[in-house]
Enzyme design. Structure first.
Site, PDB file in Angstrom:
ATOM      1  N   HIS A   1      45.581  41.824  38.003  1.00  0.00           N
ATOM      2  CA  HIS A   1      46.071  42.892  38.860  1.00  0.00           C
ATOM      3  C   HIS A   1      47.268  42.418  39.673  1.00  0.00           C
ATOM      4  O   HIS A   1      47.413  41.227  39.966  1.00  0.00           O
ATOM      5  CB  HIS A   1      44.964  43.347  39.821  1.00  0.00           C
ATOM      6  CG  HIS A   1      43.672  43.692  39.146  1.00  0.00           C
ATOM      7  ND1 HIS A   1      43.586  44.558  38.083  1.00  0.00           N
ATOM      8  CD2 HIS A   1      42.392  43.271  39.385  1.00  0.00           C
ATOM      9  CE1 HIS A   1      42.332  44.671  37.698  1.00  0.00           C
ATOM     10  NE2 HIS A   1      41.581  43.890  38.480  1.00  0.00           N
TER      11      HIS A   1
ATOM     12  N   TYR B   1      32.254  48.240  41.480  1.00  0.00           N
ATOM     13  CA  TYR B   1      32.505  49.289  42.461  1.00  0.00           C
ATOM     14  C   TYR B   1      33.844  49.994  42.242  1.00  0.00           C
ATOM     15  O   TYR B   1      34.257  50.814  43.059  1.00  0.00           O
ATOM     16  CB  TYR B   1      32.461  48.708  43.882  1.00  0.00           C
ATOM     17  CG  TYR B   1      33.422  47.555  44.109  1.00  0.00           C
ATOM     18  CD1 TYR B   1      34.723  47.777  44.531  1.00  0.00           C
ATOM     19  CD2 TYR B   1      33.014  46.243  43.898  1.00  0.00           C
ATOM     20  CE1 TYR B   1      35.602  46.721  44.737  1.00  0.00           C
ATOM     21  CE2 TYR B   1      33.880  45.184  44.090  1.00  0.00           C
ATOM     22  CZ  TYR B   1      35.167  45.434  44.509  1.00  0.00           C
ATOM     23  OH  TYR B   1      36.047  44.385  44.701  1.00  0.00           O
TER      24      TYR B   1
END
Length: 346
Positions: free
Chosen positions: A99, A315
Site C-alpha cells: 500500500h 477489518y
C-alpha cells in the site's frame, strides 16, 4: 494440475507497512493451498527483501532468506541467497499486497514490468494517476465526473489562506490512508495543517469540504467485464473518517462504523456503482480497486479517491463489500489470479 506459483509481496517502506503485513496475513489465510504454491517476500521498512515462511507480526525474526525479484526476463522470478549461493525460484505471477508509496504509485509495477512476470492489479499509468489525488481529479473531471474543488500547495507554491472557503481538508497529495490529513476550520489553522501533510509528501492537496455521506464501491475486473461489490457507507459519530489511525483497528473505530449494504435508496446504489465503474475505466484501472465517493443529500455523486491496492485485512472495506456481494476473499483471489493470467474473470 500443477499449482500456480504465486509471489506475494508485502511490507514496504511507507507508513502503511503494518497494514500491508496484516493484508498479506489475511491473503495467506484465504489462499487455496490446493491451487497455489505461495512464496512470501517481505520488504522491511529499510527496503530489505526477505523470503519468509509466512507473513505475520514477527515475520522478520523467522526463517528468512535474502531474496530479490530479478528484472532479467530470462530468470522470471526470485533470486534467493542460500548458503552463499543464489538459487532461482520461477514465479507464474506476483500479487503485490503493498500500500502507499512504492506499492501503489507505479514503482513496484515498473520493476514487475521489467521482470516480465504477470502481476495483479493496476499497471504503471493507473497506479501513478491514482496515487496522486490531484491528477486523479483532473482525469476524472475531464471524464465528466464531479470532484471536490481543490488547490495545490508545494514548498515553492503557496496558497492564500484568506481565499479558501472553509472548512477545507488538507492532505498529502500522494499518500495512503488518513496519514497527515487534517480538517481546517479557519485560516489560522492552515499553515500548521500543511506542515503536518508535508511530513508525508511535499505536494499537499487542499480540498473544499463536501457535505454528504462517504460511500465506497469495490471493483474487480478489466475493461467492460467488471464486478461491483455491495456499496458501503461510513457512519460517523463525530469528526471525520481516519482509517488505520486506531491503536487496534480490528476492534473497531472510535468514531465510525461500516454499513454494508449501504442504507441508501436503490437508485443511489445503482448510481454509485455505475459512477465507480466509469471512474475505474477513465483512470485505466485493471484487476481491482476501491472507489470512494461522496453521496450528497440531493443524490449527487462526487469522487473522493481511488485505492488501487485496497486493504485486505480482516477489518478492511474491500473484502467486506465483496463478501456482501457473495464473493469471499478466497474467491476474489481466484478471480484476480485468473484476470492476471488470462485477462478474463473465470
Amino acid at each position: 494440475m500443477a499449482k500456480v506459483k504465486i509471489g506475494i509481496l508485502f511490507g514496504g517502506q511507507c507508513e502503511e507497512h503494518p497494514v500491508s503485513v496484516k493484508s498479506a496475513l489475511e491473503v495467506a489465510r484465504n489462499l487455496d493451498s490446493e491451487k497455489y504454491e505461495p512464496y512470501y517476500v517481505g520488504i522491511t521498512k529499510n527496503g530489505v527483501w526477505k523470503l519468509c515462511d509466512a507473513p505475520g507480526a514477527n515475520w522478520e525474526t523467522g526463517n528468512c532468506k535474502p531474496a530479490v525479484l530479478s528484472p532479467d526476463r530470462g530468470v522470471h522470478g526470485l533470486l534467493v541467497l542460500d548458503q552463499g549461493r543464489y538459487e532461482t525460484i520461477e514465479l507464474d505471477l506476483v500479487l503485490p499486497v503493498l500500500h502507499g508509496k512504492y506499492g501503489e504509485d507505479g514503482a513496484i509495477q515498473g520493476l514487475l514490468e521489467l521482470s516480465g512476470i504477470p502481476y495483479a492489479g493496476c499497471g504503471i499509468p493507473a497506479s501513478a494517476l491514482c496515487i496522486d489525488k490531484a491528477l486523479t481529479y483532473l482525469v476524472v473531471g475531464a471524464a465528466g465526473i464531479a470532484t471536490p474543488k481543490f488547490w495545490i500547495a508545494t514548498p515553492d507554491d503557496k496558497v492564500d489562506a484568506d481565499d479558501l472557503p472553509y472548512p477545507v481538508f488538507v492532505k498529502p497529495a500522494r499518500s495512503g490512508s488518513s496519514f497527515g490529513v487534517r480538517k481546517v476550520e479557519h485560516s489560522g489553522e492552515l499553515e500548521s495543517a500543511i506542515e503536518t501533510a508535508q511530513q508525508y509528501d511535499s505536494k499537499v492537496l487542499i480540498e473544499e469540504a463536501v457535505v454528504g455521506s462517504e460511500i465506497g464501491c469495490a471493483i474487480l475486473g478489466n475493461d467492460l467485464d467488471l464486478i461491483a461489490g455491495e456499496v458501503d457507507r461510513i457512519a460517523l459519530t463525530g469528526g471525520f473518517f481516519r482509517i488505520h489511525q486506531e491503536d487496534s483497528p480490528e476492534t473497531g473505530s472510535e468514531n465510525s462504523s461500516f454499513i454494508v449494504p449501504a442504507d441508501i435508496p436503490a437508485e443511489s446504489r445503482s448510481l454509485v456503482r455505475e459512477t465507480a465503474k466509469t471512474i475505474y475505466r477513465a483512470l485505466g484501472c485493471t484487476g481491482l480497486a476501491r472507489v470512494d465517493l461522496f453521496l450528497t443529500d440531493d443524490g449527487k455523486v462526487i469522487l473522493n479517491e481511488v485505492n488501487t491496492l485496497p486493504g485486505l485485512t480482516s477489518y478492511s472495506r474491500y473484502p467486506r463489500m465483496m463478501a456482501a456481494a457473495g464473493l469471499s476473499l478466497g474467491e476474489v483471489i481466484d478471480r484476480v489470479v485468473s484476470l492476471t493470467l488470462t485477462g478474463r474473470i473465470r
